[in-house]
Design an enzyme around this catalytic site. Structure first.
Site, PDB file in Angstrom:
ATOM      1  N   ASN A 151      40.280  43.022  32.269  1.00 21.98           N
ATOM      2  CA  ASN A 151      41.061  44.127  31.741  1.00 21.98           C
ATOM      3  C   ASN A 151      41.783  43.802  30.430  1.00 21.98           C
ATOM      4  O   ASN A 151      42.165  44.692  29.702  1.00 21.98           O
ATOM      5  CB  ASN A 151      42.085  44.601  32.778  1.00 21.98           C
ATOM      6  N   GLN A 179      37.485  47.949  35.682  1.00 20.43           N
ATOM      7  CA  GLN A 179      37.324  48.145  34.233  1.00 20.43           C
ATOM      8  C   GLN A 179      35.872  48.391  33.841  1.00 20.43           C
ATOM      9  O   GLN A 179      35.604  48.948  32.773  1.00 20.43           O
ATOM     10  CB  GLN A 179      37.838  46.927  33.464  1.00 20.43           C
ATOM     11  N   SER A 199      38.766  52.287  40.721  1.00 19.39           N
ATOM     12  CA  SER A 199      40.003  53.057  40.645  1.00 19.39           C
ATOM     13  C   SER A 199      39.742  54.355  39.887  1.00 19.39           C
ATOM     14  O   SER A 199      38.997  54.369  38.914  1.00 19.39           O
ATOM     15  CB  SER A 199      41.067  52.231  39.925  1.00 19.39           C
ATOM     16  N   HIS A 201      41.954  56.323  38.102  1.00 22.61           N
ATOM     17  CA  HIS A 201      42.670  56.638  36.860  1.00 22.61           C
ATOM     18  C   HIS A 201      42.194  55.822  35.655  1.00 22.61           C
ATOM     19  O   HIS A 201      42.651  56.064  34.535  1.00 22.61           O
ATOM     20  CB  HIS A 201      44.183  56.514  37.055  1.00 22.61           C
ATOM     21  N   CYS A 325      50.875  45.083  33.107  1.00 22.71           N
ATOM     22  CA  CYS A 325      51.759  44.525  34.126  1.00 22.71           C
ATOM     23  C   CYS A 325      52.582  43.381  33.561  1.00 22.71           C
ATOM     24  O   CYS A 325      53.673  43.122  34.024  1.00 22.71           O
ATOM     25  CB  CYS A 325      50.946  44.022  35.303  1.00 22.71           C
TER      26      CYS A 325
HETATM   27  C1  LIG Z   1      44.011  48.831  36.822  1.00 24.20           C
HETATM   28  C2  LIG Z   1      43.319  47.725  37.503  1.00 24.20           C
HETATM   29  C3  LIG Z   1      43.509  47.491  38.876  1.00 24.20           C
HETATM   30  C4  LIG Z   1      44.484  48.284  39.701  1.00 24.20           C
HETATM   31  O1  LIG Z   1      44.049  49.598  39.967  1.00 24.20           O
HETATM   32  P1  LIG Z   1      45.140  50.685  40.429  1.00 24.20           P
HETATM   33  O2  LIG Z   1      44.315  51.881  40.793  1.00 24.20           O
HETATM   34  O3  LIG Z   1      46.036  50.919  39.278  1.00 24.20           O
HETATM   35  O4  LIG Z   1      45.836  50.127  41.629  1.00 24.20           O
HETATM   36  C5  LIG Z   1      42.820  46.460  39.455  1.00 24.20           C
HETATM   37  N1  LIG Z   1      41.970  45.701  38.739  1.00 24.20           N
HETATM   38  C6  LIG Z   1      41.768  45.891  37.432  1.00 24.20           C
HETATM   39  C7  LIG Z   1      40.800  45.031  36.710  1.00 24.20           C
HETATM   40  C8  LIG Z   1      42.433  46.907  36.770  1.00 24.20           C
HETATM   41  O5  LIG Z   1      42.242  47.084  35.465  1.00 24.20           O
END
Ligand SMILES: *Cc1c(COP(=O)(O)O)cnc(C)c1O
Length: 392
Positions: A151, A179, A199, A201, A325
């Site tokens: 990410n 990602q 995920s 979003h 984060c």
């Molecule tokens: C954003 C992300 C997550 C977390 O996903 P959420 O839906 O926000 O809990 C986990 N792994 C990677 C590589 C991410 O970029």
């Protein structure tokens, strides 16, 4: 002032088509999918259809797709669930130093529970060495969890090869593909993936929804105990609008896939090369070739990343340094450190992640503004002053 959003690795806006698909499930079609009357059965069908859409784009079977509350939950479930179900076979987990915190912190928690974890090093591009992976495997290894694409720096891992190694040794293989989805084509069978996290979003779907693909026959404990939802493995009344939303987002992610990603890649290269050419003492973090099409991550010497973000924000540009984060804390990114960057360079890094809505004008605007912003920061840096004195 126009706002320019270049932080798509942190989150993405919900596409209008996704929102349209979700809307009826909040109001008209509100029934509990577990009920037997018609309004409820419509929702059960919506969930089944969503599962089918997701499965199709992963090369999975419908009954291997499980909805979760997001990528973090999917990662937690995969890792804790697999080691718990396989602990009679061993207690060793292999992962990498550059995983998302959803994986790393889960592994650290498991270490406290008595599991042993090997955190593999990566090379300066952010890729693991397959020979090192093989050598790290022990008789007690029960899980390999390695992310599909990073990410922060966008590096893509050799997933199929990792899957083959895991399969040969009879070890479960989980990958966090949060990602990667929408930017690479994934086939869980061909790539020997046993568990995969997604995920909503990050792919223009809603927040608070994710998916865990679980290969049929994989030993993994159930996550939430309660009703019979998600085949009894992750109980609780389903978030139907979000489930419909993530499926729509997934379908759209693979619509016009090549054209869309080629366009973004072209803009990425323009942005990346433009910055590297116009700003001295700047260096690309990660790989030039083996990289997500939307990721730019560049380190600037004599610059502090957080201040750079503030100045960019004042100029209307939303970006990130390290991961979302770690922004807000002063720890340098664990990913950049693992790539071998010294602390001060890890601090001076900027991540720009493009999206489907990114335009050439936006890229041009950043290319126009950034050199002066970086120079302004360097002009305030005693280190830079000293460096220039010594190099005249
Ligand atoms: C954003 C992300 C997550 C977390 O996903 P959420 O839906 O926000 O809990 C986990 N792994 C990677 C590589 C991410 O970029």
């Amino acid at each position: 002032m126009n706002r320019i959003y270049l932080d798509h690795a942190a989150t993405t806006p919900v596409k209008p088509e996704v929102l349209d698909a979700m809307m009826p499930y909040f109001t008209q079609s509100f029934g509990n999918p577990s009920s037997i009357y018609q309004v409820a059965q419509i929702n059960k069908k919506a969930i089944d259809d969503a599962r089918e859409t997701i499965a199709k784009h992963l090369g999975a079977n419908t009954n291997e797709i499980f909805f979760t509350s997001g990528g973090t939950e999917a990662d937690n479930w995969a890792i804790k669930g697999i080691v718990e179900a396989n602990k009679n076979k061993g207690n060793h987990i292999i992962t990498t130093k550059i995983e998302h915190h959803a994986v790393l912190h889960t592994c650290e928690y498991l270490e406290k529970q008595g599991f042993e974890v090997t955190y593999l090093d990566v090379n300066e591009e952010g890729v693991i060495d397959l020979e090192v992976l093989k050598a790290a495997i022990k008789d007690t290894t029960i899980l390999i969890s390695i992310m599909y694409a990073n990410n922060e720096v966008g590096t893509i891992m050799p997933i199929k090869e990792i899957g083959a190694i895991a399969k040969e040794r009879g070890i479960a293989f989980h990958t966090d593909a949060v990602q990667a989805i929408g930017q690479v084509r994934i086939d869980v069978k061909e790539q020997n993936i046993d568990a995969l996290s997604l995920s909503g979003h990050k792919i223009y779907g809603p927040k608070g929804i994710g998916v865990l693909y679980i290969r049929r026959g994989l030993r993994i404990t159930n996550l939430i105990h309660g009703g019979a939802q998600e085949r009894g493995r992750r109980a609780g009344t389903e978030n139907v609008p979000a489930i419909v939303g993530i499926a729509k987002a997934m379908e759209l992610a693979y619509t016009d896939f090549e054209v869309k990603n080629e366009r973004i890649k072209g803009l990425r290269d323009k942005l990346m090369n433009g910055i590297l050419e116009t700003i001295p003492y700047s260096k690309l973090n990660g790989s030039i070739t083996n990289r997500l099409v939307n990721n730019v991550n560049i380190g600037f010497e004599f610059v502090e990343g957080e201040s750079l973000l503030l100045l960019l924000d004042m100029n209307g540009v939303a970006a990130s340094s390290g991961s979302a984060c770690t922004s807000g804390s002063l720890d340098p990114s664990h990913v950049l450190l693992a790539l071998g960057l010294p602390h001060e360079k890890a601090h001076g890094s900027l991540r720009l992640t493009l999206g489907e809505g990114t335009t050439e004008q936006e890229v041009d605007y950043v290319l126009e503004k950034l050199p002066a912003i970086v120079q302004r920061m360097r002009d305030m840096s005693p280190l830079y002053e000293e460096f220039m004195k010594n190099n005249q």
